[in-house]
Design a protein around this motif. Structure first.
Motif, mmCIF file in Angstrom:
data_model
loop_
_atom_site.group_PDB
_atom_site.id
_atom_site.type_symbol
_atom_site.label_atom_id
_atom_site.label_comp_id
_atom_site.label_asym_id
_atom_site.label_seq_id
_atom_site.Cartn_x
_atom_site.Cartn_y
_atom_site.Cartn_z
ATOM 1 N N VAL A 69 -15.773 -104.157 11.630
ATOM 2 C CA VAL A 69 -16.315 -105.370 12.255
ATOM 3 C C VAL A 69 -17.527 -105.865 11.462
ATOM 4 C CG1 VAL A 69 -17.469 -106.265 14.329
ATOM 5 C CG2 VAL A 69 -15.420 -104.856 14.549
ATOM 6 N N SER A 70 -18.353 -104.945 10.992
ATOM 7 C CA SER A 70 -19.511 -105.313 10.184
ATOM 8 C C SER A 70 -19.088 -106.015 8.898
ATOM 9 C CB SER A 70 -20.331 -104.054 9.855
ATOM 10 O OG SER A 70 -21.374 -104.352 8.969
ATOM 11 N N LEU A 71 -18.057 -105.491 8.256
ATOM 12 C CA LEU A 71 -17.562 -106.116 7.023
ATOM 13 C C LEU A 71 -16.992 -107.506 7.299
ATOM 14 C CD1 LEU A 71 -15.860 -103.072 5.275
ATOM 15 C CD2 LEU A 71 -17.945 -104.256 4.576
ATOM 16 N N LEU A 72 -16.259 -107.651 8.381
ATOM 17 C CA LEU A 72 -15.728 -108.967 8.739
ATOM 18 C C LEU A 72 -16.846 -109.973 8.987
ATOM 19 C CD1 LEU A 72 -12.762 -108.116 11.124
ATOM 20 C CD2 LEU A 72 -12.619 -109.381 8.973
ATOM 21 N N SER A 73 -17.936 -109.503 9.601
ATOM 22 C CA SER A 73 -19.036 -110.416 9.943
ATOM 23 C C SER A 73 -19.748 -110.957 8.701
ATOM 24 C CB SER A 73 -20.051 -109.722 10.847
ATOM 25 O OG SER A 73 -20.820 -108.788 10.123
ATOM 26 N N ARG A 74 -19.510 -110.355 7.568
ATOM 27 C CA ARG A 74 -20.159 -110.799 6.318
ATOM 28 C C ARG A 74 -19.311 -111.808 5.539
ATOM 29 N NH1 ARG A 74 -21.673 -104.694 4.946
ATOM 30 N NH2 ARG A 74 -23.301 -104.469 6.508
ATOM 31 N N ARG A 75 -18.148 -112.128 6.049
ATOM 32 C CA ARG A 75 -17.266 -113.063 5.346
ATOM 33 C C ARG A 75 -17.865 -114.468 5.375
ATOM 34 N NH1 ARG A 75 -12.099 -110.595 4.736
ATOM 35 N NH2 ARG A 75 -11.592 -112.431 3.499
ATOM 36 N N ALA A 76 -17.731 -115.180 4.277
ATOM 37 C CA ALA A 76 -18.341 -116.508 4.109
ATOM 38 C C ALA A 76 -17.887 -117.499 5.178
ATOM 39 C CB ALA A 76 -18.028 -117.056 2.713
ATOM 40 N N ALA A 77 -16.622 -117.440 5.559
ATOM 41 C CA ALA A 77 -16.120 -118.383 6.562
ATOM 42 C C ALA A 77 -16.864 -118.220 7.887
ATOM 43 C CB ALA A 77 -14.621 -118.192 6.775
ATOM 44 N N LEU A 78 -17.166 -116.986 8.265
ATOM 45 C CA LEU A 78 -17.902 -116.756 9.509
ATOM 46 C C LEU A 78 -19.375 -117.078 9.342
ATOM 47 C CD1 LEU A 78 -16.324 -113.408 10.789
ATOM 48 C CD2 LEU A 78 -15.772 -115.751 11.474
ATOM 49 N N LYS A 79 -19.943 -116.702 8.213
ATOM 50 C CA LYS A 79 -21.358 -116.956 7.959
ATOM 51 C C LYS A 79 -21.682 -118.448 7.977
ATOM 52 C CE LYS A 79 -23.087 -113.268 5.092
ATOM 53 N NZ LYS A 79 -24.284 -113.165 5.727
ATOM 54 N N SER A 80 -20.704 -119.271 7.622
ATOM 55 C CA SER A 80 -20.946 -120.712 7.615
ATOM 56 C C SER A 80 -21.190 -121.239 9.026
ATOM 57 C CB SER A 80 -19.749 -121.449 6.991
ATOM 58 O OG SER A 80 -18.649 -121.458 7.889
ATOM 59 N N GLY A 81 -20.566 -120.611 10.017
ATOM 60 C CA GLY A 81 -20.693 -121.085 11.392
ATOM 61 C C GLY A 81 -19.925 -122.372 11.656
ATOM 62 N N ASP A 82 -19.308 -122.900 10.630
ATOM 63 C CA ASP A 82 -18.538 -124.153 10.728
ATOM 64 C C ASP A 82 -17.177 -123.830 11.335
ATOM 65 O OD1 ASP A 82 -17.192 -126.514 10.396
ATOM 66 O OD2 ASP A 82 -17.340 -126.548 8.207
ATOM 67 N N LEU A 83 -16.924 -124.379 12.527
ATOM 68 C CA LEU A 83 -15.684 -124.057 13.229
ATOM 69 C C LEU A 83 -14.436 -124.451 12.450
ATOM 70 C CD1 LEU A 83 -16.603 -124.847 16.936
ATOM 71 C CD2 LEU A 83 -16.592 -122.655 15.748
ATOM 72 N N SER A 84 -14.556 -125.436 11.586
ATOM 73 C CA SER A 84 -13.390 -125.819 10.787
ATOM 74 C C SER A 84 -13.032 -124.718 9.782
ATOM 75 C CB SER A 84 -13.634 -127.149 10.060
ATOM 76 O OG SER A 84 -14.664 -127.001 9.094
ATOM 77 N N GLN A 85 -13.973 -123.809 9.490
ATOM 78 C CA GLN A 85 -13.698 -122.657 8.632
ATOM 79 C C GLN A 85 -13.486 -121.383 9.461
ATOM 80 O OE1 GLN A 85 -16.397 -121.994 5.347
ATOM 81 N NE2 GLN A 85 -16.926 -124.175 5.288
ATOM 82 N N VAL A 86 -14.266 -121.270 10.535
ATOM 83 C CA VAL A 86 -14.230 -120.061 11.365
ATOM 84 C C VAL A 86 -12.870 -119.885 12.040
ATOM 85 C CG1 VAL A 86 -15.147 -118.992 13.467
ATOM 86 C CG2 VAL A 86 -16.716 -119.977 11.784
ATOM 87 N N ILE A 87 -12.386 -120.934 12.690
ATOM 88 C CA ILE A 87 -11.151 -120.814 13.462
ATOM 89 C C ILE A 87 -9.960 -120.450 12.574
ATOM 90 C CG2 ILE A 87 -9.521 -122.067 14.929
ATOM 91 C CD1 ILE A 87 -12.010 -123.455 16.185
ATOM 92 N N PRO A 88 -9.724 -121.137 11.451
ATOM 93 C CA PRO A 88 -8.601 -120.720 10.600
ATOM 94 C C PRO A 88 -8.774 -119.289 10.052
ATOM 95 C CG PRO A 88 -9.380 -122.893 9.943
ATOM 96 C CD PRO A 88 -10.343 -122.367 10.958
ATOM 97 N N PHE A 89 -10.017 -118.901 9.777
ATOM 98 C CA PHE A 89 -10.262 -117.556 9.260
ATOM 99 C C PHE A 89 -9.863 -116.494 10.281
ATOM 100 C CE2 PHE A 89 -12.979 -113.799 8.994
ATOM 101 C CZ PHE A 89 -12.600 -113.326 7.749
#
Length: 164
Positions: A69-89
Motif C-alpha cells: 500500500v505504501s508503494l502504491l501511494s507513491r505512484r505519480a497518478a495518485l500523488k497528483s490528486g487529479d481525479l482524471s488520473q487517479v480514477i483510471p489508475f
C-alpha cells in the motif's frame, strides 16, 4: 478348627487387599499430582508458543500488505490528486491487485473516496481517515469494519498520499 483357619485366611486376605488398595490409591494420587504439575504448564507453554508464532506470521503478512500500500501511494497518478488520473489508475490496478485486498480506493481531503471497482462514497467518519488526515499519521491499520462497498467485514490498511 477349620472355621478359625478360614477366618484367619479371610482376615489376612482382607488386610492385604485393603492395604494394597490404599497403596494403589496413594500412588494414583501422587502420579496425578506429578503429571498435573508438569503436563499442564507444558501444555500452556506450548499453546503460548504456537500463538506467538502465528501472531508473528500474521504480523509479517500485514507488514507485507502495508509495504504494498505504501508503494502504491507513491505512484505519480495518485500523488497528483487529479481525479482524471487517479480514477483510471486505481481502476487499472483492480485487475492485477493483491488477492488479499478486497478493493483499492483513494480518498480526497474531504473524505470522498473512489474505488478500484468504480464505486464512490465518503469515509470522513472512519478511524483510518481520521488517523491520517487529522492526527497526521503516515499509515494506519484500521479497526475491523463492515465495508460500505461490499458489506463484508474488512480491515483497512491506509497510507497517506502526498504531493511532495
Amino acid at each position: 478348627m477349620k472355621k478359625k483357619i478360614i477366618g484367619l485366611q479371610f482376615k489376612i486376605s482382607m488386610l492385604f487387599g485393603i492395604s494394597m488398595a490404599v497403596l494403589l490409591i496413594v500412588l494414583g494420587v501422587i502420579i496425578v499430582i506429578q503429571v498435573s504439575s508438569s503436563v499442564v504448564p507444558l501444555s500452556k507453554d506450548l499453546g503460548s508458543e504456537i500463538a506467538r508464532a502465528r501472531a508473528d506470521e500474521i504480523g509479517r503478512w500485514i507488514a507485507g500488505d502495508m509495504r504494498e500500500v505504501s508503494l502504491l501511494s507513491r505512484r505519480a497518478a495518485l500523488k497528483s490528486g487529479d481525479l482524471s488520473q487517479v480514477i483510471p489508475f486505481i481502476e487499472g490496478e483492480h485487475a492485477g491487485r493483491n488477492p488479499d485486498f478486497e478493493n483499492l480506493f483513494f480518498a480526497d481531503a474531504k473524505g470522498d473516496y473512489y474505488t478500484s471497482d468504480a464505486k464512490r462514497g465518503n469515509v470522513l467518519d472512519r478511524d483510518y481517515f481520521k488517523a491520517i488526515m487529522q492526527e497526521g499519521k503516515q499509515s494506519f491499520i484500521g479497526n475491523a469494519v463492515i465495508s460500505r462497498i461490499s458489506g463484508n467485514p474488512i480491515v483497512v490498511i491506509a497510507h497517506e498520499v502526498t504531493d511532495e
